[in-house]
Design a protein around this motif. Structure first.
Motif, PDB file in Angstrom:
ATOM      1  N   LEU A 153      -3.039 -16.416  17.805  1.00 27.86           N
ATOM      2  CA  LEU A 153      -3.886 -15.977  16.697  1.00 27.86           C
ATOM      3  C   LEU A 153      -3.459 -16.689  15.424  1.00 27.86           C
ATOM      4  CD1 LEU A 153      -3.963 -12.108  17.266  1.00 27.86           C
ATOM      5  CD2 LEU A 153      -5.884 -13.686  17.590  1.00 27.86           C
ATOM      6  N   PRO A 154      -4.422 -17.031  14.575  1.00 29.23           N
ATOM      7  CA  PRO A 154      -4.045 -17.666  13.306  1.00 29.23           C
ATOM      8  C   PRO A 154      -3.312 -16.679  12.405  1.00 29.23           C
ATOM      9  CG  PRO A 154      -6.418 -17.239  13.367  1.00 29.23           C
ATOM     10  CD  PRO A 154      -5.891 -16.899  14.724  1.00 29.23           C
ATOM     11  N   ASP A 155      -2.511 -17.188  11.497  1.00 29.41           N
ATOM     12  CA  ASP A 155      -1.660 -16.350  10.644  1.00 29.41           C
ATOM     13  C   ASP A 155      -2.454 -15.328   9.834  1.00 29.41           C
ATOM     14  OD1 ASP A 155       0.537 -17.506  11.602  1.00 29.41           O
ATOM     15  OD2 ASP A 155       1.211 -18.432   9.719  1.00 29.41           O
ATOM     16  N   ASP A 156      -3.602 -15.766   9.273  1.00 29.24           N
ATOM     17  CA  ASP A 156      -4.328 -14.813   8.429  1.00 29.24           C
ATOM     18  C   ASP A 156      -4.905 -13.678   9.273  1.00 29.24           C
ATOM     19  OD1 ASP A 156      -6.019 -16.557   9.657  1.00 29.24           O
ATOM     20  OD2 ASP A 156      -7.413 -16.741   7.972  1.00 29.24           O
ATOM     21  N   ARG A 157      -5.169 -13.961  10.521  1.00 25.31           N
ATOM     22  CA  ARG A 157      -5.655 -12.917  11.434  1.00 25.31           C
ATOM     23  C   ARG A 157      -4.535 -11.887  11.676  1.00 25.31           C
ATOM     24  NH1 ARG A 157      -8.638 -12.190  16.182  1.00 25.31           N
ATOM     25  NH2 ARG A 157      -8.539  -9.936  16.469  1.00 25.31           N
ATOM     26  N   LEU A 158      -3.318 -12.390  11.867  1.00 28.17           N
ATOM     27  CA  LEU A 158      -2.169 -11.496  12.056  1.00 28.17           C
ATOM     28  C   LEU A 158      -2.001 -10.597  10.841  1.00 28.17           C
ATOM     29  CD1 LEU A 158       0.541 -13.878  13.556  1.00 28.17           C
ATOM     30  CD2 LEU A 158      -0.805 -12.173  14.768  1.00 28.17           C
ATOM     31  N   ASN A 159      -2.098 -11.231   9.681  1.00 25.12           N
ATOM     32  CA  ASN A 159      -1.939 -10.440   8.456  1.00 25.12           C
ATOM     33  C   ASN A 159      -3.026  -9.394   8.325  1.00 25.12           C
ATOM     34  OD1 ASN A 159       0.422 -11.337   7.298  1.00 25.12           O
ATOM     35  ND2 ASN A 159      -0.563 -13.192   6.510  1.00 25.12           N
ATOM     36  N   SER A 160      -4.252  -9.773   8.647  1.00 26.97           N
ATOM     37  CA  SER A 160      -5.323  -8.798   8.458  1.00 26.97           C
ATOM     38  C   SER A 160      -5.206  -7.672   9.482  1.00 26.97           C
ATOM     39  CB  SER A 160      -6.692  -9.477   8.507  1.00 26.97           C
ATOM     40  OG  SER A 160      -6.979  -9.894   9.818  1.00 26.97           O
ATOM     41  N   GLU A 161      -4.673  -7.979  10.662  1.00 24.23           N
ATOM     42  CA  GLU A 161      -4.464  -6.892  11.629  1.00 24.23           C
ATOM     43  C   GLU A 161      -3.399  -5.916  11.132  1.00 24.23           C
ATOM     44  OE1 GLU A 161      -4.290  -7.384  15.735  1.00 24.23           O
ATOM     45  OE2 GLU A 161      -5.888  -8.878  15.819  1.00 24.23           O
ATOM     46  N   TRP A 162      -2.375  -6.474  10.532  1.00 27.31           N
ATOM     47  CA  TRP A 162      -1.313  -5.618   9.979  1.00 27.31           C
ATOM     48  C   TRP A 162      -1.866  -4.742   8.850  1.00 27.31           C
ATOM     49  CZ3 TRP A 162       2.978  -3.180  10.658  1.00 27.31           C
ATOM     50  CH2 TRP A 162       3.818  -2.840   9.588  1.00 27.31           C
ATOM     51  N   VAL A 163      -2.676  -5.368   7.977  1.00 24.74           N
ATOM     52  CA  VAL A 163      -3.275  -4.605   6.881  1.00 24.74           C
ATOM     53  C   VAL A 163      -4.195  -3.519   7.431  1.00 24.74           C
ATOM     54  CG1 VAL A 163      -4.869  -4.732   4.912  1.00 24.74           C
ATOM     55  CG2 VAL A 163      -3.071  -6.448   5.172  1.00 24.74           C
ATOM     56  N   GLY A 164      -4.943  -3.866   8.439  1.00 32.29           N
ATOM     57  CA  GLY A 164      -5.826  -2.875   9.059  1.00 32.29           C
ATOM     58  C   GLY A 164      -5.059  -1.700   9.620  1.00 32.29           C
ATOM     59  N   TYR A 165      -3.947  -2.007  10.262  1.00 33.70           N
ATOM     60  CA  TYR A 165      -3.106  -0.939  10.795  1.00 33.70           C
ATOM     61  C   TYR A 165      -2.585  -0.040   9.672  1.00 33.70           C
ATOM     62  CZ  TYR A 165       1.163   1.365  12.205  1.00 33.70           C
ATOM     63  OH  TYR A 165       2.133   2.310  12.379  1.00 33.70           O
ATOM     64  N   LEU A 166      -2.142  -0.664   8.583  1.00 36.02           N
ATOM     65  CA  LEU A 166      -1.603   0.130   7.464  1.00 36.02           C
ATOM     66  C   LEU A 166      -2.674   1.025   6.851  1.00 36.02           C
ATOM     67  CD1 LEU A 166       0.719  -2.394   5.605  1.00 36.02           C
ATOM     68  CD2 LEU A 166       1.344  -0.576   7.201  1.00 36.02           C
ATOM     69  N   GLU A 167      -3.897   0.531   6.788  1.00 39.17           N
ATOM     70  CA  GLU A 167      -4.985   1.352   6.242  1.00 39.17           C
ATOM     71  C   GLU A 167      -5.227   2.575   7.112  1.00 39.17           C
ATOM     72  OE1 GLU A 167      -8.214  -1.384   5.820  1.00 39.17           O
ATOM     73  OE2 GLU A 167      -7.417  -2.180   3.921  1.00 39.17           O
ATOM     74  N   LYS A 168      -5.153   2.370   8.403  1.00 37.52           N
ATOM     75  CA  LYS A 168      -5.335   3.504   9.317  1.00 37.52           C
ATOM     76  C   LYS A 168      -4.247   4.554   9.097  1.00 37.52           C
ATOM     77  CE  LYS A 168      -5.986   1.697  13.399  1.00 37.52           C
ATOM     78  NZ  LYS A 168      -5.879   1.466  14.839  1.00 37.52           N
ATOM     79  N   GLU A 169      -3.004   4.053   8.987  1.00 34.45           N
ATOM     80  CA  GLU A 169      -1.881   4.969   8.753  1.00 34.45           C
ATOM     81  C   GLU A 169      -2.032   5.694   7.420  1.00 34.45           C
ATOM     82  OE1 GLU A 169       0.361   6.163  10.502  1.00 34.45           O
ATOM     83  OE2 GLU A 169       0.828   4.774  12.130  1.00 34.45           O
ATOM     84  N   HIS A 170      -2.535   4.982   6.442  1.00 30.95           N
ATOM     85  CA  HIS A 170      -2.713   5.579   5.125  1.00 30.95           C
ATOM     86  C   HIS A 170      -3.717   6.731   5.186  1.00 30.95           C
ATOM     87  CE1 HIS A 170      -4.446   5.703   0.957  1.00 30.95           C
ATOM     88  NE2 HIS A 170      -3.157   5.843   0.715  1.00 30.95           N
ATOM     89  N   ASP A 171      -4.783   6.534   5.940  1.00 26.50           N
ATOM     90  CA  ASP A 171      -5.786   7.596   6.103  1.00 26.50           C
ATOM     91  C   ASP A 171      -5.183   8.817   6.797  1.00 26.50           C
ATOM     92  OD1 ASP A 171      -7.574   5.979   4.898  1.00 26.50           O
ATOM     93  OD2 ASP A 171      -8.760   5.519   6.675  1.00 26.50           O
ATOM     94  N   ILE A 172      -4.369   8.551   7.804  1.00 31.40           N
ATOM     95  CA  ILE A 172      -3.735   9.670   8.515  1.00 31.40           C
ATOM     96  C   ILE A 172      -2.855  10.467   7.553  1.00 31.40           C
ATOM     97  CG2 ILE A 172      -2.092  10.299  10.329  1.00 31.40           C
ATOM     98  CD1 ILE A 172      -3.009   7.770  11.851  1.00 31.40           C
ATOM     99  N   LEU A 173      -2.100   9.745   6.736  1.00 32.09           N
ATOM    100  CA  LEU A 173      -1.197  10.410   5.796  1.00 32.09           C
ATOM    101  C   LEU A 173      -1.990  11.221   4.773  1.00 32.09           C
ATOM    102  CD1 LEU A 173       1.756  10.774   4.895  1.00 32.09           C
ATOM    103  CD2 LEU A 173       1.463   8.788   3.413  1.00 32.09           C
ATOM    104  N   ARG A 174      -3.087  10.650   4.276  1.00 33.25           N
ATOM    105  CA  ARG A 174      -3.891  11.378   3.296  1.00 33.25           C
ATOM    106  C   ARG A 174      -4.463  12.654   3.923  1.00 33.25           C
ATOM    107  NH1 ARG A 174      -7.671   8.643  -1.137  1.00 33.25           N
ATOM    108  NH2 ARG A 174      -5.560   8.095  -1.761  1.00 33.25           N
ATOM    109  N   LYS A 175      -4.868  12.571   5.169  1.00 32.35           N
ATOM    110  CA  LYS A 175      -5.396  13.765   5.832  1.00 32.35           C
ATOM    111  C   LYS A 175      -4.332  14.848   5.947  1.00 32.35           C
ATOM    112  CE  LYS A 175      -9.220  11.875   8.485  1.00 32.35           C
ATOM    113  NZ  LYS A 175      -8.987  10.586   9.177  1.00 32.35           N
ATOM    114  N   ARG A 176      -3.097  14.432   6.127  1.00 32.27           N
ATOM    115  CA  ARG A 176      -2.012  15.426   6.198  1.00 32.27           C
ATOM    116  C   ARG A 176      -1.909  16.201   4.887  1.00 32.27           C
ATOM    117  NH1 ARG A 176       1.856  15.436   9.900  1.00 32.27           N
ATOM    118  NH2 ARG A 176       3.488  16.060   8.460  1.00 32.27           N
ATOM    119  N   ARG A 177      -2.108  15.502   3.786  1.00 27.05           N
ATOM    120  CA  ARG A 177      -2.033  16.167   2.488  1.00 27.05           C
ATOM    121  C   ARG A 177      -3.176  17.149   2.311  1.00 27.05           C
ATOM    122  NH1 ARG A 177      -4.306  14.150  -2.449  1.00 27.05           N
ATOM    123  NH2 ARG A 177      -4.382  12.003  -1.697  1.00 27.05           N
TER     124      ARG A 177
END
Lengths: 221, 99
Positions: free
Chosen positions: B66-90
């Protein structure tokens, strides 16, 4: 780190902190002994120290916001157990030892006034609740953004005030807490609060006023 | 703490025996047990999820599939998902007062 080289895919500076730093004590590594860990004094050996760390890549504001709500709920629970013993008669002023008194300001620009401890706690809790309900401060929508300087302007202020309830309980109702066998719960909650504040340098030693010694003791444990 | 009154208030035991007091005390204890179980569960699970994602991304990086920017965007996508989960906990409905 686990397999030698770990590439950090996120390049923002605040995300560079590793999520978990190795600690000397107990490591929470699996779900198995979870219940056991929780049941033996939570306070001991670095379990909480790890839990307060910002998860890798998480937005610091969100991490603060979740903890504000959690500590608010904890304090609500703790204070709820002693409401019978903390009345306007027993505690006509919101104090922590005789050296500290906390005043409440009912209107912006007006001088804060002395109120009873239950009144103070009631005002404080309602004030927190109002902040949580304010979408521009604690966004509830998934797309909602935190206001600028959220931590300095809102989180620190809230924690500073919530701390005062711990201070009042420790200084004036600790014997009741002991009799009700809630000291472990109180200590755990307060220790968690302190570790969190320390991790992100949210409160200054002066904010801990009457409990400075206790804070030191909990830290070294 | 040193300055806290040594004696319990005169009517302490009467009040402590009250059904109401006993109930809030046990609710409080259950709340904390529940809270810390849930919180540690979250922290551990999240750490495991992150480790898996990082392992996967590292693997992809070595394979150069995978190209580097794709790797980065997958990581960012994962973090966004985690962020939503955390906000729901609040925002999850919390135990109110029980009063």
């Amino acid at each position: 780190r686990e397999n030698g080289v770990v590439t950090d895919f996120n390049y923002t500076p605040s995300h560079q902190k590793p999520f978990l730093q190795p600690t000397a004590g107990t490591t929470v590594s699996s779900h198995q002994d979870l219940k056991q860990i929780v049941e033996m004094t939570l306070g001991s050996e670095g379990v909480l120290n790890q839990a307060v760390k910002l998860p890798r890549g998480e937005d610091e504001n969100e991490w603060m916001a979740v903890h504000c709500v959690d500590f608010y709920n904890q304090i609500n629970m703790l204070y709820g157990t002693i409401t019978e013993f903390c009345s306007p008669q027993s505690c006509p002023r919101m104090i922590a030892t005789n050296e500290y008194e906390y005043l409440w300001s009912f209107q912006k620009g007006q001088a804060p006034v002395a109120v009873s401890a239950p009144k103070y706690v009631e005002c404080l809790m309602r004030w927190c609740q109002d902040q949580f309900d304010d979408e521009s401060v604690f966004p509830a929508k998934m797309s909602g953004q935190f206001p600028p300087k959220f931590i300095e302007r809102y989180v620190v202020q809230m924690l500073r005030r919530l701390f005062r309830v711990y201070a009042h309980i420790y200084c004036h109702h600790f014997n009741e807490v002991l009799e009700l066998n809630l000291q472990t719960v109180l200590n755990t909650s307060f220790r968690h609060f302190c570790l969190f504040s320390q991790e992100f340098e949210l409160l200054r030693p002066a904010d801990f006023g009457p409990l400075v010694e206790l804070v030191m003791e909990l830290r070294d444990r | 703490i040193k300055n806290s009154p040594k004696k319990l208030p005169r009517d302490f035991h009467v009040k402590a025996e009250l059904h109401k007091t006993q109930r809030v005390v046990s609710v409080c204890q259950m709340y904390f047990l529940d809270y810390y179980c849930d919180m540690f569960d979250y922290v551990i699970s999240r750490r495991q999820r992150t480790r898996k994602v990082l392992e996967y991304l590292n693997q992809q990086k070595t394979l150069k599939s995978l190209p580097d920017d794709r790797l980065n965007s997958e990581w960012v996508g994962y973090l966004e998902k985690e962020h939503d989960i955390l906000r729901k906990r609040r925002l999850k409905p919390k135990n109110k007062d029980f009063e």
